[in-house]
Design a protein around this motif. Sequence first.
Motif, PDB file in Angstrom:
ATOM      1  N   ARG A  54       0.847  -1.181   0.000  1.00  0.00           N
ATOM      2  CA  ARG A  54       0.000   0.000   0.000  1.00  0.00           C
ATOM      3  C   ARG A  54       0.886   1.235   0.000  1.00  0.00           C
ATOM      4  NH1 ARG A  54      -4.120  -1.045   4.039  1.00  0.00           N
ATOM      5  NH2 ARG A  54      -4.398   1.181   4.108  1.00  0.00           N
ATOM      6  N   GLY A  55       0.377   2.311  -0.602  1.00  0.00           N
ATOM      7  CA  GLY A  55       1.161   3.545  -0.684  1.00  0.00           C
ATOM      8  C   GLY A  55       2.466   3.308  -1.416  1.00  0.00           C
ATOM      9  N   ALA A  56       3.555   3.750  -0.824  1.00  0.00           N
ATOM     10  CA  ALA A  56       4.880   3.565  -1.417  1.00  0.00           C
ATOM     11  C   ALA A  56       5.495   2.223  -1.031  1.00  0.00           C
ATOM     12  CB  ALA A  56       5.816   4.705  -0.997  1.00  0.00           C
ATOM     13  N   LEU A  74       9.065  -3.131   1.529  1.00  0.00           N
ATOM     14  CA  LEU A  74       9.075  -1.728   1.927  1.00  0.00           C
ATOM     15  C   LEU A  74       7.726  -1.447   2.567  1.00  0.00           C
ATOM     16  CD1 LEU A  74      10.581   0.079  -1.205  1.00  0.00           C
ATOM     17  CD2 LEU A  74      11.763  -0.582   0.911  1.00  0.00           C
ATOM     18  N   LYS A  75       7.749  -0.852   3.747  1.00  0.00           N
ATOM     19  CA  LYS A  75       6.521  -0.424   4.419  1.00  0.00           C
ATOM     20  C   LYS A  75       6.473   1.091   4.389  1.00  0.00           C
ATOM     21  CE  LYS A  75       3.659  -0.588   8.464  1.00  0.00           C
ATOM     22  NZ  LYS A  75       2.458  -0.404   7.678  1.00  0.00           N
ATOM     23  N   ASP A  76       5.405   1.613   3.821  1.00  0.00           N
ATOM     24  CA  ASP A  76       5.208   3.060   3.775  1.00  0.00           C
ATOM     25  C   ASP A  76       4.983   3.554   5.203  1.00  0.00           C
ATOM     26  OD1 ASP A  76       4.251   5.704   3.446  1.00  0.00           O
ATOM     27  OD2 ASP A  76       3.282   5.199   1.553  1.00  0.00           O
ATOM     28  N   ILE A  77       5.842   4.468   5.659  1.00  0.00           N
ATOM     29  CA  ILE A  77       5.700   5.002   7.019  1.00  0.00           C
ATOM     30  C   ILE A  77       5.373   6.497   6.999  1.00  0.00           C
ATOM     31  CG2 ILE A  77       7.089   3.222   8.119  1.00  0.00           C
ATOM     32  CD1 ILE A  77       9.443   5.233   8.160  1.00  0.00           C
ATOM     33  N   GLY A  78       4.994   6.989   5.815  1.00  0.00           N
ATOM     34  CA  GLY A  78       4.572   8.378   5.700  1.00  0.00           C
ATOM     35  C   GLY A  78       5.722   9.347   5.518  1.00  0.00           C
ATOM     36  N   GLN A  79       5.389  10.582   5.205  1.00  0.00           N
ATOM     37  CA  GLN A  79       6.352  11.667   5.025  1.00  0.00           C
ATOM     38  C   GLN A  79       7.497  11.284   4.078  1.00  0.00           C
ATOM     39  OE1 GLN A  79       7.351  12.797   9.066  1.00  0.00           O
ATOM     40  NE2 GLN A  79       5.541  14.105   9.178  1.00  0.00           N
ATOM     41  N   ASP A 110      14.471   1.053  -6.616  1.00  0.00           N
ATOM     42  CA  ASP A 110      13.883   1.606  -7.851  1.00  0.00           C
ATOM     43  C   ASP A 110      12.407   1.927  -7.619  1.00  0.00           C
ATOM     44  OD1 ASP A 110      16.306   1.383  -9.169  1.00  0.00           O
ATOM     45  OD2 ASP A 110      15.741  -0.418 -10.298  1.00  0.00           O
ATOM     46  N   TRP A 111      11.701   1.013  -6.972  1.00  0.00           N
ATOM     47  CA  TRP A 111      10.286   1.235  -6.645  1.00  0.00           C
ATOM     48  C   TRP A 111      10.150   2.487  -5.769  1.00  0.00           C
ATOM     49  CZ3 TRP A 111       5.431  -0.914  -7.468  1.00  0.00           C
ATOM     50  CH2 TRP A 111       4.436  -0.572  -6.547  1.00  0.00           C
ATOM     51  N   ALA A 112      11.000   2.587  -4.759  1.00  0.00           N
ATOM     52  CA  ALA A 112      10.933   3.725  -3.840  1.00  0.00           C
ATOM     53  C   ALA A 112      11.120   5.041  -4.597  1.00  0.00           C
ATOM     54  CB  ALA A 112      11.983   3.574  -2.743  1.00  0.00           C
ATOM     55  N   ARG A 113      12.084   5.082  -5.484  1.00  0.00           N
ATOM     56  CA  ARG A 113      12.315   6.310  -6.265  1.00  0.00           C
ATOM     57  C   ARG A 113      11.099   6.651  -7.125  1.00  0.00           C
ATOM     58  NH1 ARG A 113      17.493   3.755  -6.506  1.00  0.00           N
ATOM     59  NH2 ARG A 113      19.046   5.049  -5.425  1.00  0.00           N
ATOM     60  N   GLN A 114      10.496   5.636  -7.726  1.00  0.00           N
ATOM     61  CA  GLN A 114       9.315   5.853  -8.574  1.00  0.00           C
ATOM     62  C   GLN A 114       8.114   6.333  -7.766  1.00  0.00           C
ATOM     63  OE1 GLN A 114       8.688   2.116 -10.591  1.00  0.00           O
ATOM     64  NE2 GLN A 114      10.735   2.145 -11.475  1.00  0.00           N
ATOM     65  N   HIS A 115       8.144   6.137  -6.458  1.00  0.00           N
ATOM     66  CA  HIS A 115       7.031   6.517  -5.590  1.00  0.00           C
ATOM     67  C   HIS A 115       7.399   7.692  -4.679  1.00  0.00           C
ATOM     68  CE1 HIS A 115       5.602   2.731  -7.161  1.00  0.00           C
ATOM     69  NE2 HIS A 115       4.395   3.167  -6.870  1.00  0.00           N
ATOM     70  N   ALA A 116       8.361   8.508  -5.113  1.00  0.00           N
ATOM     71  CA  ALA A 116       8.743   9.758  -4.440  1.00  0.00           C
ATOM     72  C   ALA A 116       9.225   9.563  -3.004  1.00  0.00           C
ATOM     73  CB  ALA A 116       7.600  10.766  -4.506  1.00  0.00           C
ATOM     74  N   VAL A 117       9.806   8.407  -2.722  1.00  0.00           N
ATOM     75  CA  VAL A 117      10.367   8.164  -1.395  1.00  0.00           C
ATOM     76  C   VAL A 117      11.694   8.913  -1.285  1.00  0.00           C
ATOM     77  CG1 VAL A 117      11.388   6.385   0.098  1.00  0.00           C
ATOM     78  CG2 VAL A 117       9.215   5.950  -1.091  1.00  0.00           C
ATOM     79  N   ARG A 118      11.890   9.552  -0.155  1.00  0.00           N
ATOM     80  CA  ARG A 118      13.145  10.277   0.089  1.00  0.00           C
ATOM     81  C   ARG A 118      14.075   9.503   1.013  1.00  0.00           C
ATOM     82  NH1 ARG A 118       9.895  15.654   1.405  1.00  0.00           N
ATOM     83  NH2 ARG A 118       9.212  16.145  -0.696  1.00  0.00           N
ATOM     84  N   ASN A 119      13.495   8.832   2.011  1.00  0.00           N
ATOM     85  CA  ASN A 119      14.313   8.161   3.024  1.00  0.00           C
ATOM     86  C   ASN A 119      13.896   6.713   3.207  1.00  0.00           C
ATOM     87  OD1 ASN A 119      15.941  10.428   3.969  1.00  0.00           O
ATOM     88  ND2 ASN A 119      14.000  11.269   4.691  1.00  0.00           N
TER      89      ASN A 119
END
Length: 175
Positions: A54-56, A74-79, A110-119
């Motif tokens: 879900r999410g990122a 990867l677990k989306d933890i917000g922000q 790669d997934w994280a970058r595609q989903h605007a993850v910064r950290n």
Amino acid sequence: MGADPARIQLRPFEARHTAAVGELIVTIQREEFGFDIDLERQPDLSAIPAYYQRGAGNFWVALDQEQVIGTIALKDIGQHGVALRKMFVAADYRGAAWGVAMKLLHAALDWARQHAVRNVFLGTTEKFHAAHRFYEKHGFSQIDKTDLPASFPFMPVDTRFYLLNLRQTDASSPP
């Protein structure tokens, strides 16, 4: 039989992988690292789509002819942050000859970058020395537990924490 990395496939988790994922992870935790843990004490593994996909977030499996030989989540933890979780590779598939861990990590990043993850944050145990070297080699920096966001999902066994700032690593890459 020698290593044939070409036959390893990465796929997003599907319900049909549930039992094999649980067996792989619990076997490594108990038999290799001596943790007193079972599937029942890891409820995320029986609810992977709801917990991770879900999410990122997402959850991937590495397959060798449909046999689950590795996992990463990867677990989306917000922000714009995620927690890297459940990175496990079967003993027979570890090492540079296979490249399974590297393939899993690259797919997740790669997934994280595609989903605007910064950290990307992660927690691990002092026992996972090879994991420490692996994460550090791939740009993760050790941080203090107090530097983790409040939304980070702590595991009782985790005593060592890392951060990968994707904006910093991407700044060194060509546009």
